[in-house]
Design an enzyme around this catalytic site. Structure first.
Site, PDB file in Angstrom:
ATOM      1  N   LYS A  22       0.849  -1.212   0.000  1.00 25.40           N
ATOM      2  CA  LYS A  22       0.000   0.000   0.000  1.00 25.40           C
ATOM      3  C   LYS A  22       0.873   1.247   0.000  1.00 25.40           C
ATOM      4  O   LYS A  22       0.637   2.180  -0.763  1.00 25.40           O
ATOM      5  CB  LYS A  22      -0.891   0.003   1.244  1.00 25.40           C
ATOM      6  N   ASN A  23       1.879   1.254   0.870  1.00 23.73           N
ATOM      7  CA  ASN A  23       2.645   2.487   1.049  1.00 23.73           C
ATOM      8  C   ASN A  23       3.646   2.739  -0.075  1.00 23.73           C
ATOM      9  O   ASN A  23       4.359   3.737  -0.071  1.00 23.73           O
ATOM     10  CB  ASN A  23       3.319   2.505   2.419  1.00 23.73           C
ATOM     11  N   ARG A  92      -5.178  10.457   3.367  1.00 25.35           N
ATOM     12  CA  ARG A  92      -4.216  11.550   3.489  1.00 25.35           C
ATOM     13  C   ARG A  92      -3.012  11.356   2.556  1.00 25.35           C
ATOM     14  O   ARG A  92      -2.351  12.312   2.182  1.00 25.35           O
ATOM     15  CB  ARG A  92      -3.828  11.769   4.953  1.00 25.35           C
ATOM     16  N   ASP A 116      -5.182  12.609  11.762  1.00 25.33           N
ATOM     17  CA  ASP A 116      -6.052  11.441  11.694  1.00 25.33           C
ATOM     18  C   ASP A 116      -5.961  10.694  13.015  1.00 25.33           C
ATOM     19  O   ASP A 116      -5.431  11.220  13.987  1.00 25.33           O
ATOM     20  CB  ASP A 116      -5.731  10.567  10.477  1.00 25.33           C
ATOM     21  N   ASP A 304       4.282   0.701  11.810  1.00 22.66           N
ATOM     22  CA  ASP A 304       3.095   0.028  11.263  1.00 22.66           C
ATOM     23  C   ASP A 304       2.953  -1.420  11.750  1.00 22.66           C
ATOM     24  O   ASP A 304       1.960  -2.081  11.424  1.00 22.66           O
ATOM     25  CB  ASP A 304       3.119   0.061   9.723  1.00 22.66           C
TER      26      ASP A 304
END
Ligand code: EPU
Length: 417
Positions: A22-23, A92, A116, A304
């Site tokens: 994802k990142n 974001r 967030d 994470d």
């Protein structure tokens, strides 16, 4: 609204193939804006954030098509340069279009993402770096309004090896006039991935994977086909799941060096780890020992994976201290873990966890992606039934989360309420 219903107590056994990160993929999608024409990304994860990023690129004038794990992005000669609040507030990471838009259009109007559930998320390093490169940036009516006559290379010393700021500077610098040097640059595998993609597009970048990256601007870039690096955080999440629930798992697609420290920590809990090439084998036969963890930029321990390790420590033997150095609100989820009976006390950056032999199932609420993953892992070992609410957070970052766990033998269902 979907929830996950978990009946705890099953051991996990089997094999998983880890999808693209994802990142990384979100930034690579943004980086395609740097070259008009058709770029193709493969190993793209089937996650909600990719859908949001696709929508953002469409609004900027791109045509985006998904076929299985491949995404085709046709970038126009003149993209639009506005990223609206309705998309940025959903994700974001949309801020990552700032660098490529200023490089391509000489202007970018990007909604300010705000904070967030894991804390306030500053953008000062992105803005300062762009100013050094000749960009005028104003924050007006909730938007960063950036414009420039032409980007010029600059020497940028970051206060902190920020992943996002390193990416913004890279994407702005690749076609800037002259040389840029980023000192104290982030070194995450996802940074290496975007550098390699940019080099494939024609960029001149030296020092990839080190904390000093030198970029010599080129006049233009060309479209590319690129495979997204696999998701080390997903791999780490499955490894922790097995260390908690016990059993045996082979993880394919991720080099062990991308999660070297988490794997060392898992060994310290009592797990047997074997790795080679792109395969990691995890076996666990006992209740884990508690381990201390300190989150830091790569190659330090990834923030994470912090919630997943807190979940592990919650059922471990002994006690442990977890220190969070990146996101001040990332401990918020421990109140949810406490609903399962975990004994966790937090004080500022520190969490003290006293391991319990048993957790007991309860309804809990996921507040962000990784907190959600940590709560599910705790539910897998809790006695009785756990219902996890707020699973849209998990869907943002984990592809086929429930199906993967079911395939390993977990008793977990997605239920629409
Ligand atoms: N920061 C500033 N000013 C800046 C930039 C960052 O103060 O200009 C601060 C942040 O507020 C934060 C710290 O620096 O406290 C780290 O921020 P960084 O820029 O490194 O992180 P990011 O780019 O916002 C990415 C990942 C995060 C991951 C971090 C650290 C994406 C989309 N997000 O965030 O992923 O935790 O790097 O590795 O790539 C997640 O996947 O759950 C997640 C939060």
């Amino acid at each position: 609204m979907s929830v996950f219903r978990i009946q705890g107590g099953e051991t996990l056994r089997g094999e998983v193939v880890v999808p693209g990160a994802k990142n990384s993929v979100l930034k690579l999608m943004a980086a395609t804006l740097l070259a008009p024409g058709l770029s193709t990304l493969t190993n793209v994860p089937d996650i909600e954030d990719v859908t949001i990023m696709s929508e953002l690129l469409r609004r900027l004038g791109c045509e985006v098509k998904h076929v299985d794990e491949t995404i085709f992005i046709q970038v126009p000669l003149r993209p639009d340069h506005r990223a609206d609040y309705d998309l940025v507030r959903k994700m974001r990471a949309s801020i990552c279009v700032l660098g490529p838009l200023i490089a391509r259009c000489g202007a970018a109007d990007v909604a300010v993402p705000g904070g967030d559930n894991i804390g306030s998320r500053g953008l000062d390093m992105h803005v300062e770096a762009l100013r050094k490169m000749g960009v005028h940036v104003n924050n007006e009516h909730g938007y960063l309004l950036a414009e420039c006559e032409g980007l010029t290379g600059a020497n940028i010393l970051l206060d902190f090896p920020s992943v996002g700021a390193t990416e913004t500077i890279l994407m702005a610098a690749v076609t800037a006039r002259g040389e840029s040097v980023i000192e104290n640059a982030a070194r995450e595998p996802e940074i290496v991935d975007i550098c390699e993609m940019l080099v494939g597009m024609g960029a001149d970048i030296a020092g990839i994977g080190t904390s000093t990256i030198t970029i010599t601007g080129v006049s233009d870039l060309t479209p590319i086909t690129h495979r997204v690096v696999s998701d080390r955080i997903v791999a780490g999440t499955w490894a922790v799941a097995v260390a908690m629930a016990q059993g045996e798992l082979t993880i394919h697609g991720v080099p062990a060096e991308h999660i070297a420290l988490p794997l060392e920590k898992l060994q310290a809990t009592g797990a047997q780890i074997d790795s080679g090439g792109q395969t990691i084998h995890v076996r666990m036969d006992t209740r884990p020992q508690c381990v201390d963890v300190v989150t830091l930029p790569f190659p330090g321990f990834p923030t994470d994976l912090q919630p997943q390790f807190i979940a592990l420590n919650a059922i471990g033997q002994g006690a442990s201290l977890v220190t969070e150095n990146l996101f001040e609100a990332r401990f918020r989820f421990v109140q949810e873990l406490a609903r399962l009976g975990a004994d966790v006390r937090t004080d500022g950056h520190h969490a003290l966890i006293r391991g319990k032999e048993k957790l007991s199932g309860a309804p809990v609420e996921a507040t962000d992606i990784r907190a959600g993953a940590g709560l599910v892992l705790a539910g897998l070992v809790a006695q009785g039934s756990t219902t996890v609410y707020g699973v849209s957070h998990i869907d943002r970052g984990y592809a086929h989360f429930v199906e993967t766990l079911q395939g390993l033998g977990a008793n977990i269902l997605r239920v629409d309420e």
